[in-house]
Design a protein around this motif. Structure first.
Motif, PDB file in Angstrom:
ATOM      1  N   PRO A 121       0.818  -1.210   0.000  1.00 35.23           N
ATOM      2  CA  PRO A 121       0.000   0.000   0.000  1.00 35.23           C
ATOM      3  C   PRO A 121       0.855   1.265   0.000  1.00 35.23           C
ATOM      4  CG  PRO A 121       0.084  -0.912   2.207  1.00 35.23           C
ATOM      5  CD  PRO A 121       0.804  -1.887   1.320  1.00 35.23           C
ATOM      6  N   ALA A 122       0.309   2.300  -0.578  1.00 35.43           N
ATOM      7  CA  ALA A 122       1.007   3.591  -0.608  1.00 35.43           C
ATOM      8  C   ALA A 122      -0.031   4.706  -0.566  1.00 35.43           C
ATOM      9  CB  ALA A 122       1.854   3.724  -1.862  1.00 35.43           C
ATOM     10  N   LEU A 123       0.351   5.767   0.120  1.00 32.34           N
ATOM     11  CA  LEU A 123      -0.518   6.932   0.238  1.00 32.34           C
ATOM     12  C   LEU A 123       0.175   8.085  -0.461  1.00 32.34           C
ATOM     13  CD1 LEU A 123      -3.153   7.811   1.724  1.00 32.34           C
ATOM     14  CD2 LEU A 123      -1.739   8.407   3.695  1.00 32.34           C
ATOM     15  N   VAL A 124      -0.518   8.749  -1.379  1.00 36.19           N
ATOM     16  CA  VAL A 124       0.069   9.902  -2.071  1.00 36.19           C
ATOM     17  C   VAL A 124      -0.638  11.158  -1.572  1.00 36.19           C
ATOM     18  CG1 VAL A 124       0.449  11.041  -4.286  1.00 36.19           C
ATOM     19  CG2 VAL A 124       0.750   8.557  -4.097  1.00 36.19           C
ATOM     20  N   ILE A 125       0.123  12.053  -0.944  1.00 40.56           N
ATOM     21  CA  ILE A 125      -0.434  13.304  -0.432  1.00 40.56           C
ATOM     22  C   ILE A 125       0.440  14.444  -0.970  1.00 40.56           C
ATOM     23  CG2 ILE A 125      -0.959  14.660   1.645  1.00 40.56           C
ATOM     24  CD1 ILE A 125      -1.227  12.151   3.231  1.00 40.56           C
ATOM     25  N   ASN A 126      -0.204  15.441  -1.533  1.00 41.41           N
ATOM     26  CA  ASN A 126       0.536  16.590  -2.098  1.00 41.41           C
ATOM     27  C   ASN A 126       1.639  16.134  -3.057  1.00 41.41           C
ATOM     28  OD1 ASN A 126      -0.809  18.756  -0.777  1.00 41.41           O
ATOM     29  ND2 ASN A 126       0.185  18.160   1.147  1.00 41.41           N
ATOM     30  N   GLY A 127       1.315  15.086  -3.824  1.00 40.43           N
ATOM     31  CA  GLY A 127       2.250  14.610  -4.842  1.00 40.43           C
ATOM     32  C   GLY A 127       3.398  13.779  -4.305  1.00 40.43           C
ATOM     33  N   ALA A 128       3.438  13.583  -2.992  1.00 42.39           N
ATOM     34  CA  ALA A 128       4.533  12.789  -2.398  1.00 42.39           C
ATOM     35  C   ALA A 128       4.035  11.377  -2.074  1.00 42.39           C
ATOM     36  CB  ALA A 128       5.049  13.469  -1.135  1.00 42.39           C
ATOM     37  N   PRO A 129       4.783  10.325  -2.514  1.00 39.80           N
ATOM     38  CA  PRO A 129       4.360   8.955  -2.232  1.00 39.80           C
ATOM     39  C   PRO A 129       4.900   8.463  -0.883  1.00 39.80           C
ATOM     40  CG  PRO A 129       6.242   8.934  -3.706  1.00 39.80           C
ATOM     41  CD  PRO A 129       5.941  10.390  -3.401  1.00 39.80           C
ATOM     42  N   PHE A 130       4.031   7.848  -0.102  1.00 34.29           N
ATOM     43  CA  PHE A 130       4.448   7.261   1.178  1.00 34.29           C
ATOM     44  C   PHE A 130       4.091   5.780   1.173  1.00 34.29           C
ATOM     45  CE2 PHE A 130       5.757  11.093   3.189  1.00 34.29           C
ATOM     46  CZ  PHE A 130       5.008  12.087   2.576  1.00 34.29           C
ATOM     47  N   HIS A 131       5.137   4.957   1.014  1.00 37.71           N
ATOM     48  CA  HIS A 131       4.915   3.506   0.992  1.00 37.71           C
ATOM     49  C   HIS A 131       4.751   3.051   2.432  1.00 37.71           C
ATOM     50  CE1 HIS A 131       7.104   4.551  -2.683  1.00 37.71           C
ATOM     51  NE2 HIS A 131       6.283   3.688  -3.248  1.00 37.71           N
ATOM     52  N   ILE A 132       3.706   2.307   2.713  1.00 38.46           N
ATOM     53  CA  ILE A 132       3.394   1.897   4.098  1.00 38.46           C
ATOM     54  C   ILE A 132       3.619   0.389   4.219  1.00 38.46           C
ATOM     55  CG2 ILE A 132       1.600   1.823   5.861  1.00 38.46           C
ATOM     56  CD1 ILE A 132       0.332   4.238   4.388  1.00 38.46           C
ATOM     57  N   ASN A 133       4.642   0.048   5.032  1.00 34.60           N
ATOM     58  CA  ASN A 133       5.056  -1.355   5.107  1.00 34.60           C
ATOM     59  C   ASN A 133       5.262  -1.863   3.681  1.00 34.60           C
ATOM     60  OD1 ASN A 133       4.985  -1.165   7.827  1.00 34.60           O
ATOM     61  ND2 ASN A 133       3.076  -2.286   8.117  1.00 34.60           N
ATOM     62  N   PHE A 134       5.098  -3.145   3.422  1.00 38.45           N
ATOM     63  CA  PHE A 134       5.301  -3.640   2.051  1.00 38.45           C
ATOM     64  C   PHE A 134       4.288  -4.742   1.776  1.00 38.45           C
ATOM     65  CE2 PHE A 134       7.647  -4.142  -1.835  1.00 38.45           C
ATOM     66  CZ  PHE A 134       7.452  -5.461  -2.176  1.00 38.45           C
ATOM     67  N   GLY A 135       3.389  -4.470   0.862  1.00 34.94           N
ATOM     68  CA  GLY A 135       2.390  -5.479   0.531  1.00 34.94           C
ATOM     69  C   GLY A 135       2.756  -6.210  -0.739  1.00 34.94           C
ATOM     70  N   ALA A 136       2.965  -5.449  -1.800  1.00 33.35           N
ATOM     71  CA  ALA A 136       3.321  -6.072  -3.085  1.00 33.35           C
ATOM     72  C   ALA A 136       3.994  -5.016  -3.958  1.00 33.35           C
ATOM     73  CB  ALA A 136       2.057  -6.577  -3.775  1.00 33.35           C
ATOM     74  N   PRO A 137       4.934  -5.446  -4.801  1.00 33.55           N
ATOM     75  CA  PRO A 137       5.550  -4.496  -5.736  1.00 33.55           C
ATOM     76  C   PRO A 137       4.571  -4.146  -6.862  1.00 33.55           C
ATOM     77  CG  PRO A 137       6.327  -6.711  -6.207  1.00 33.55           C
ATOM     78  CD  PRO A 137       5.441  -6.817  -4.977  1.00 33.55           C
ATOM     79  N   MET A 138       4.753  -2.989  -7.480  1.00 32.97           N
ATOM     80  CA  MET A 138       3.865  -2.608  -8.582  1.00 32.97           C
ATOM     81  C   MET A 138       3.938  -3.644  -9.714  1.00 32.97           C
ATOM     82  SD  MET A 138       2.156   0.105  -7.908  1.00 32.97           S
ATOM     83  CE  MET A 138       1.776   1.172  -9.287  1.00 32.97           C
ATOM     84  N   SER A 139       5.110  -4.229  -9.913  1.00 33.66           N
ATOM     85  CA  SER A 139       5.272  -5.204 -11.014  1.00 33.66           C
ATOM     86  C   SER A 139       4.264  -6.353 -10.874  1.00 33.66           C
ATOM     87  CB  SER A 139       6.700  -5.752 -11.007  1.00 33.66           C
ATOM     88  OG  SER A 139       7.013  -6.246  -9.706  1.00 33.66           O
ATOM     89  N   ALA A 140       3.950  -6.716  -9.636  1.00 31.20           N
ATOM     90  CA  ALA A 140       3.004  -7.832  -9.434  1.00 31.20           C
ATOM     91  C   ALA A 140       1.606  -7.453  -9.895  1.00 31.20           C
ATOM     92  CB  ALA A 140       2.969  -8.218  -7.955  1.00 31.20           C
ATOM     93  N   LEU A 141       1.332  -6.151  -9.963  1.00 27.11           N
ATOM     94  CA  LEU A 141      -0.021  -5.710 -10.347  1.00 27.11           C
ATOM     95  C   LEU A 141      -0.172  -5.623 -11.860  1.00 27.11           C
ATOM     96  CD1 LEU A 141      -0.336  -2.880  -7.680  1.00 27.11           C
ATOM     97  CD2 LEU A 141      -1.544  -5.072  -7.685  1.00 27.11           C
ATOM     98  N   LYS A 142       0.990  -5.666 -12.547  1.00 28.52           N
ATOM     99  CA  LYS A 142       0.927  -5.458 -14.000  1.00 28.52           C
ATOM    100  C   LYS A 142       0.887  -6.786 -14.753  1.00 28.52           C
ATOM    101  CE  LYS A 142       4.320  -2.190 -13.963  1.00 28.52           C
ATOM    102  NZ  LYS A 142       5.137  -1.067 -14.481  1.00 28.52           N
ATOM    103  N   SER A 143       1.053  -7.886 -13.984  1.00 27.67           N
ATOM    104  CA  SER A 143       1.050  -9.191 -14.710  1.00 27.67           C
ATOM    105  C   SER A 143      -0.396  -9.631 -14.940  1.00 27.67           C
ATOM    106  CB  SER A 143       1.786 -10.235 -13.858  1.00 27.67           C
ATOM    107  OG  SER A 143       1.289 -10.164 -12.531  1.00 27.67           O
TER     108      SER A 143
END
Lengths: 103, 103
Positions: free
Chosen positions: B81-103
């Motif tokens: 999971p990640a939260l984007v506020i004011n254009g800044a990304p904040f990765h929260i712990n680690f659930g899955a890499p973005m690459s896993a979402l593109k397959s």
């Protein structure tokens, strides 16, 4: 708890103002950091964004408050910045590992 | 903007209720996730903890809304999971890499 503070007698039926006091028990949220740039941004953008009505945020600089390192590690914190809410650790981006704070 | 909604005539001097409407411009906060256990906990504990008076939180399930992946990556999101506020990304712990979402 409900507090009745009086009524307005204008108009046909009296209106009574009841202010319901929401529970003031706030959830503690501890933001552990080490003053690094990643930490400072996460503090401003996330720790300060929490709802002040529901959360009591404590900022802990582990570089300065070494006595709080053990409690942070006990809560599962492995790097900073990290936010602990309801006993769950949320590491935000990656600023520094806890090991760097213990040297 | 101030809105005067009328007064109560009880007591010696009329009291006028003025409700000052605070600026309603809320800061957008986008919570990107993929429905994984780490994501769900971060959503409940952090995304839902943001101050609703100051932040408009949008929840985006990137596993279901593949069309939003490009925007998330453009904002610098590398994992969820990640939260984007004011254009800044904040990765929260680690659930899955973005690459896993593109397959």
């Amino acid at each position: 708890m409900a507090t009745v503070i009086g009524g307005a007698s204008g108009g046909s039926s009296p209106s009574i103002f009841i202010f319901l006091e929401r529970s003031t028990m706030k959830t503690p949220a501890t933001f552990y950091h080490a003053g690094c740039p990643v930490c400072v941004e996460a503090e401003h953008q996330i720790a300060e964004a929490l709802d002040p009505d529901r959360y009591e945020v404590e900022l802990v600089h582990l570089g300065e408050q070494k006595d709080r390192i053990a409690a942070a590690e006990a809560a599962g914190v492995k790097s900073v910045p990290a936010l602990v809410i309801n006993g769950a650790p949320f590491h935000i981006n990656f600023g520094a590992p806890m090991s760097a704070l213990k040297s």
